[in-house]
Write a protein that holds these residues in place. Structure first.
Motif, PDB file in Angstrom:
ATOM      1  N   GLU A   1       0.825  -1.223   0.000  1.00  0.00           N
ATOM      2  CA  GLU A   1       0.000   0.000   0.000  1.00  0.00           C
ATOM      3  C   GLU A   1       0.856   1.269   0.000  1.00  0.00           C
ATOM      4  O   GLU A   1       0.321   2.368  -0.190  1.00  0.00           O
ATOM      5  N   LEU A   2       2.162   1.134   0.220  1.00  0.00           N
ATOM      6  CA  LEU A   2       3.039   2.303   0.356  1.00  0.00           C
ATOM      7  C   LEU A   2       3.695   2.646  -0.980  1.00  0.00           C
ATOM      8  O   LEU A   2       4.892   2.444  -1.173  1.00  0.00           O
ATOM      9  N   LYS A   3       2.905   3.151  -1.882  1.00  0.00           N
ATOM     10  CA  LYS A   3       3.440   3.564  -3.178  1.00  0.00           C
ATOM     11  C   LYS A   3       4.223   4.866  -3.025  1.00  0.00           C
ATOM     12  O   LYS A   3       3.874   5.722  -2.204  1.00  0.00           O
ATOM     13  N   ILE A   4       5.291   4.993  -3.809  1.00  0.00           N
ATOM     14  CA  ILE A   4       6.136   6.187  -3.716  1.00  0.00           C
ATOM     15  C   ILE A   4       5.327   7.450  -3.978  1.00  0.00           C
ATOM     16  O   ILE A   4       5.502   8.472  -3.295  1.00  0.00           O
ATOM     17  N   GLY A   5       4.412   7.389  -4.926  1.00  0.00           N
ATOM     18  CA  GLY A   5       3.571   8.545  -5.212  1.00  0.00           C
ATOM     19  C   GLY A   5       2.741   8.949  -4.011  1.00  0.00           C
ATOM     20  O   GLY A   5       2.574  10.147  -3.715  1.00  0.00           O
ATOM     21  N   THR A   6       2.220   7.952  -3.297  1.00  0.00           N
ATOM     22  CA  THR A   6       1.425   8.233  -2.090  1.00  0.00           C
ATOM     23  C   THR A   6       2.287   8.843  -1.003  1.00  0.00           C
ATOM     24  O   THR A   6       1.872   9.791  -0.318  1.00  0.00           O
ATOM     25  N   ILE A   7       3.496   8.318  -0.839  1.00  0.00           N
ATOM     26  CA  ILE A   7       4.397   8.845   0.191  1.00  0.00           C
ATOM     27  C   ILE A   7       4.770  10.289  -0.117  1.00  0.00           C
ATOM     28  O   ILE A   7       4.825  11.146   0.773  1.00  0.00           O
ATOM     29  N   LYS A   8       5.032  10.584  -1.404  1.00  0.00           N
ATOM     30  CA  LYS A   8       5.351  11.968  -1.780  1.00  0.00           C
ATOM     31  C   LYS A   8       4.178  12.901  -1.495  1.00  0.00           C
ATOM     32  O   LYS A   8       4.356  14.033  -1.053  1.00  0.00           O
ATOM     33  N   LYS A   9       2.969  12.404  -1.767  1.00  0.00           N
ATOM     34  CA  LYS A   9       1.779  13.219  -1.587  1.00  0.00           C
ATOM     35  C   LYS A   9       1.465  13.445  -0.115  1.00  0.00           C
ATOM     36  O   LYS A   9       1.092  14.542   0.297  1.00  0.00           O
ATOM     37  N   TYR A  10       1.596  12.374   0.692  1.00  0.00           N
ATOM     38  CA  TYR A  10       1.191  12.452   2.095  1.00  0.00           C
ATOM     39  C   TYR A  10       2.366  12.413   3.066  1.00  0.00           C
ATOM     40  O   TYR A  10       2.159  12.311   4.281  1.00  0.00           O
ATOM     41  N   GLY A  11       3.599  12.480   2.551  1.00  0.00           N
ATOM     42  CA  GLY A  11       4.768  12.316   3.409  1.00  0.00           C
ATOM     43  C   GLY A  11       4.802  13.255   4.595  1.00  0.00           C
ATOM     44  O   GLY A  11       5.011  12.837   5.751  1.00  0.00           O
ATOM     45  N   LYS A  12       4.603  14.550   4.366  1.00  0.00           N
ATOM     46  CA  LYS A  12       4.610  15.535   5.442  1.00  0.00           C
ATOM     47  C   LYS A  12       3.521  15.225   6.455  1.00  0.00           C
ATOM     48  O   LYS A  12       3.734  15.304   7.676  1.00  0.00           O
ATOM     49  N   GLN A  13       2.366  14.848   5.957  1.00  0.00           N
ATOM     50  CA  GLN A  13       1.240  14.510   6.832  1.00  0.00           C
ATOM     51  C   GLN A  13       1.558  13.277   7.671  1.00  0.00           C
ATOM     52  O   GLN A  13       1.306  13.247   8.882  1.00  0.00           O
ATOM     53  N   PHE A  14       2.130  12.248   7.033  1.00  0.00           N
ATOM     54  CA  PHE A  14       2.483  11.022   7.749  1.00  0.00           C
ATOM     55  C   PHE A  14       3.454  11.308   8.893  1.00  0.00           C
ATOM     56  O   PHE A  14       3.272  10.844  10.021  1.00  0.00           O
ATOM     57  N   VAL A  15       4.512  12.049   8.597  1.00  0.00           N
ATOM     58  CA  VAL A  15       5.544  12.322   9.601  1.00  0.00           C
ATOM     59  C   VAL A  15       4.969  13.087  10.778  1.00  0.00           C
ATOM     60  O   VAL A  15       5.235  12.774  11.948  1.00  0.00           O
ATOM     61  N   SER A  16       4.164  14.107  10.485  1.00  0.00           N
ATOM     62  CA  SER A  16       3.571  14.915  11.550  1.00  0.00           C
ATOM     63  C   SER A  16       2.672  14.070  12.450  1.00  0.00           C
ATOM     64  O   SER A  16       2.790  14.100  13.685  1.00  0.00           O
ATOM     65  N   ILE A  17       1.780  13.307  11.833  1.00  0.00           N
ATOM     66  CA  ILE A  17       0.869  12.467  12.624  1.00  0.00           C
ATOM     67  C   ILE A  17       1.651  11.422  13.399  1.00  0.00           C
ATOM     68  O   ILE A  17       1.388  11.163  14.582  1.00  0.00           O
ATOM     69  N   LEU A  18       2.642  10.809  12.741  1.00  0.00           N
ATOM     70  CA  LEU A  18       3.441   9.759  13.364  1.00  0.00           C
ATOM     71  C   LEU A  18       4.123  10.257  14.628  1.00  0.00           C
ATOM     72  O   LEU A  18       4.094   9.591  15.676  1.00  0.00           O
ATOM     73  N   ILE A  19       4.728  11.412  14.561  1.00  0.00           N
ATOM     74  CA  ILE A  19       5.454  11.958  15.719  1.00  0.00           C
ATOM     75  C   ILE A  19       4.509  12.221  16.882  1.00  0.00           C
ATOM     76  O   ILE A  19       4.747  11.794  18.022  1.00  0.00           O
ATOM     77  N   PHE A  20       3.402  12.911  16.578  1.00  0.00           N
ATOM     78  CA  PHE A  20       2.504  13.308  17.673  1.00  0.00           C
ATOM     79  C   PHE A  20       1.687  12.141  18.214  1.00  0.00           C
ATOM     80  O   PHE A  20       1.471  12.060  19.433  1.00  0.00           O
ATOM     81  N   GLU A  21       1.236  11.219  17.341  1.00  0.00           N
ATOM     82  CA  GLU A  21       0.430  10.105  17.854  1.00  0.00           C
ATOM     83  C   GLU A  21       1.298   9.097  18.607  1.00  0.00           C
ATOM     84  O   GLU A  21       0.771   8.241  19.314  1.00  0.00           O
ATOM     85  N   SER A  22       2.603   9.177  18.488  1.00  0.00           N
ATOM     86  CA  SER A  22       3.502   8.306  19.248  1.00  0.00           C
ATOM     87  C   SER A  22       3.970   8.961  20.536  1.00  0.00           C
ATOM     88  O   SER A  22       3.952   8.336  21.612  1.00  0.00           O
ATOM     89  N   ILE A  23       4.368  10.228  20.446  1.00  0.00           N
ATOM     90  CA  ILE A  23       4.979  10.897  21.598  1.00  0.00           C
ATOM     91  C   ILE A  23       3.951  11.371  22.626  1.00  0.00           C
ATOM     92  O   ILE A  23       4.157  11.243  23.837  1.00  0.00           O
ATOM     93  N   VAL A  24       2.815  11.898  22.162  1.00  0.00           N
ATOM     94  CA  VAL A  24       1.806  12.406  23.107  1.00  0.00           C
ATOM     95  C   VAL A  24       1.291  11.314  24.039  1.00  0.00           C
ATOM     96  O   VAL A  24       1.260  11.504  25.262  1.00  0.00           O
ATOM     97  N   PRO A  25       0.871  10.137  23.531  1.00  0.00           N
ATOM     98  CA  PRO A  25       0.447   9.088  24.476  1.00  0.00           C
ATOM     99  C   PRO A  25       1.575   8.609  25.375  1.00  0.00           C
ATOM    100  O   PRO A  25       1.332   8.254  26.533  1.00  0.00           O
ATOM    101  N   ALA A  26       2.805   8.604  24.860  1.00  0.00           N
ATOM    102  CA  ALA A  26       3.936   8.200  25.703  1.00  0.00           C
ATOM    103  C   ALA A  26       4.087   9.142  26.891  1.00  0.00           C
ATOM    104  O   ALA A  26       4.326   8.694  28.030  1.00  0.00           O
ATOM    105  N   ILE A  27       3.927  10.427  26.648  1.00  0.00           N
ATOM    106  CA  ILE A  27       4.044  11.414  27.733  1.00  0.00           C
ATOM    107  C   ILE A  27       2.907  11.259  28.730  1.00  0.00           C
ATOM    108  O   ILE A  27       3.107  11.249  29.959  1.00  0.00           O
TER     109      ILE A  27
END
Length: 575
Positions: free
Chosen positions: A93-119
């Motif tokens: 499901e991780l097509k390069i085109g999709t990653i380019k399109k949603y890459g910034k969104q993925f990274v932002s969500i990934l960081i916050f949805e991982s770190i906030v619950p950890a805190i």
């Protein structure tokens, strides 16, 4: 805890010992009753994966213990294979085109949805443990390790729901991207937390630098093995033509080979399988779609085995009241943290509204990596916080594995993405003759212009062509029974007779139908009739040969094409 079934057997002979060596019987019990549980829960509008897990709980450590711990442990290779398949399909499901399109969104969500619950989990657990024990070192150590573990999301239960409900859209794409990557974040967080806890508790945990190097080695080693297997598989498939069996054999062989090598070198088999799938979807030429379709068809029985075993492993009777309280606080803090982090991460990157609103519902499941890290904590801190972490993660996995899939279904349903991941072939399989429409009139309607009386003149039939879409007509007698069929080609031949032809009746020029169909007939069978009899139209009849209309090849094609356009428009509106 006594096993009530074992007590019915001769003394000293446990139930599992009767068939411990009979793998076929074990697989039969797990798959049959697991499939029954999945079917029942699906009928109740609950994701089938919950049914698999519930059946596992009933026959496993928390229930009747038909599957003893030794038997469950012996079935671990099944779980390894299932997780590898899940990783492979997620990678697809991780097509390069999709990653380019949603890459910034993925990274932002990934960081916050991982770190906030950890805190949040770290703070809540630390505070409660300190209030009960007055041991600040123990409280901080337990809090930060549990906080690190809670960042992980289980891809298995989550993606199973997405596949079951055929979802597609921005929320589905985001879910695949996040569950594919947040396990790596959890590993890094655990490295940091275990290093701090080790220094506080005076344990023998390796230094931060050593652990970080181990993680880097695991990540890049796993990816390298996956890419290498993907490269080999893609080269082999170039020489296989129209042989699904051989294609599936090589695909599964490469996947299992990838998994086995990872087991030998202690790499992450899920990440390796994901890398294999990523390579195949992005860098392999031809046959790629066929490979993923074939593997996905092979996965349902493996998923049943995997999730039944997940449920069978859970033992809820070993939790003390205090650990039960910590487990509830862990789930609450993790859920709240995931919701806040995912929503905020999506909001600051202007993700689609459906992602902002419903992604928190889809990140609750916890299993493989979390359990693995809890086992690591048990080994790193065997005399301090390790046993408590194992029990808490076991208890919370029991809770979120049941609730998580239900919440995923709720999220993708509210986002309007259910049923959008379909092909023309999928629509064909679910379409009946009676579903195909001529404008506002069903072709099987008694008032359809495709039906003419036997006394209708040719002039009247010709006139109808100016305001009706059909090119063929069925002829019925005075009792409404089918007696013939007239085609446009037919009419052209008759018109060569001149003015005399217009006064002729339908009964004079009709042909006897060579085949008919019922309104309930599936569209694939209609296409087969078109091909077998080399015709473009089939009369529709009811009980007793009653003429109901006609279904034309071009009408079916138009209907299917319109459905696909409709689905694509829905996807465009979703963003």
């Amino acid at each position: 805890m006594d096993n009530p079934i074992s007590n019915l057997l001769p003394q000293g002979l446990h139930f599992w010992q009767l068939y411990g060596t009979q793998l076929v019987l074990l697989l039969g019990i797990i798959m049959f009753f697991g499939a029954v549980g999945g079917w029942i829960f699906q009928k109740l509008k609950i994701p089938q994966v919950v049914g698999y897990i519930v059946i596992g709980i009933f026959i496993g450590s928390s229930g009747f213990r038909i599957l003893e711990p030794a038997v469950i442990s012996a079935m671990n290779p099944v779980s390894t294979v299932a997780l590898s398949m899940i990783g492979f399909l997620v990678g697809g499901e991780l097509k390069i085109g999709t990653i380019k399109k949603y890459g910034k969104q993925f990274v932002s969500i990934l960081i916050f949805e991982s770190i906030v619950p950890a805190i949040i989990v770290s703070c809540v657990i630390t505070l409660v443990v300190w209030l009960f024990t007055k041991n600040i070192v123990l409280a901080i150590s337990l809090g930060i390790v549990l906080g690190a573990i809670c960042a992980a999301t289980a891809p298995a239960a989550t993606t199973d729901v997405l596949v079951e409900y055929r979802t597609r859209g921005p929320l589905t794409t985001t879910i695949y991207g996040i569950v594919a990557m947040d396990d790596a974040v959890a590993l890094v967080l655990y490295t940091i937390a275990s290093t701090i806890a080790g220094n506080l508790l005076g344990g023998n945990v390796a230094s931060f630098g050593v652990q970080l190097l181990e993680i880097v080695r695991d990540i890049f080693g796993s990816m390298a093995i996956g890419v290498a297997c993907g490269f080999i598989l893609s080269r082999i498939l170039k020489y296989i033509v129209n042989d699904e069996g051989r294609t599936l054999s090589f695909a599964l062989g490469a996947l299992f080979l990838c998994t086995g090598v990872c087991e030998i070198f202690k790499f992450d088999n899920i990440l390796a399988a994901m890398s294999l799938g990523f390579y195949m979807i992005n860098f392999s030429r031809g046959k790629t779609k066929a490979v993923f379709n074939l593997v996905s068809k092979f996965t349902p029985p493996v998923y049943v085995l995997f999730f039944v075993l997940v449920g069978a492993k859970l033992n809820i009777w070993i939790i003390t009241p205090f650990l039960g309280l910590l487990a509830v606080l862990y789930v609450a803090g993790r859920t709240l943290g995931k919701a806040i982090g995912a929503t905020f991460g999506a909001w600051i990157t202007n993700a689609p509204k459906t992602v902002q609103k419903y992604l928190p519902f889809c990140l609750l499941s916890q299993a493989g990596v979390a359990i693995g890290l809890s086992i690591a904590a048990g080994n790193d801190f065997p005399d301090t916080i390790g046993p408590q972490i194992l029990l808490i993660i076991t208890a919370t996995t029991f809770i979120v594995q049941l609730l998580g899939p239900i919440c995923v279904k709720m999220g993708v349903t509210k986002a309007g993405e259910v049923g959008l991941n379909v092909t023309v072939e999928d629509i064909e399989k679910t379409t009946r003759v009676q579903d195909v429409m001529w404008g506002q009139n069903k072709v099987c309607s008694q008032d359809s212009p495709a039906i003419v009386e036997e006394t209708t003149t040719i002039a009247e039939i010709l006139d109808s062509f100016s305001h009706t879409p059909n090119l063929n007509y069925v002829v019925r007698d005075e009792k409404g029974m089918l007696i013939g069929i007239i085609s446009l080609e037919h009419l052209k031949e008759v018109m060569q007779l001149g003015d005399f032809a217009e006064s002729m009746l339908a009964v004079d020029i009709m042909d006897r139908p060579i085949v008919t169909c019922a309104p309930e007939m599936p569209v694939p069978e209609i296409y087969k009739l078109y091909e077998d009899y080399d015709i473009d139209a089939v009369p529709i009849v009811g009980a007793g040969n009653e003429a109901l209309g006609i279904i034309e090849h071009q009408a079916v094609d138009h209907y299917l094409h319109s459905r696909m356009i409709e689905l694509n428009r829905k996807l465009e509106k979703l963003g």
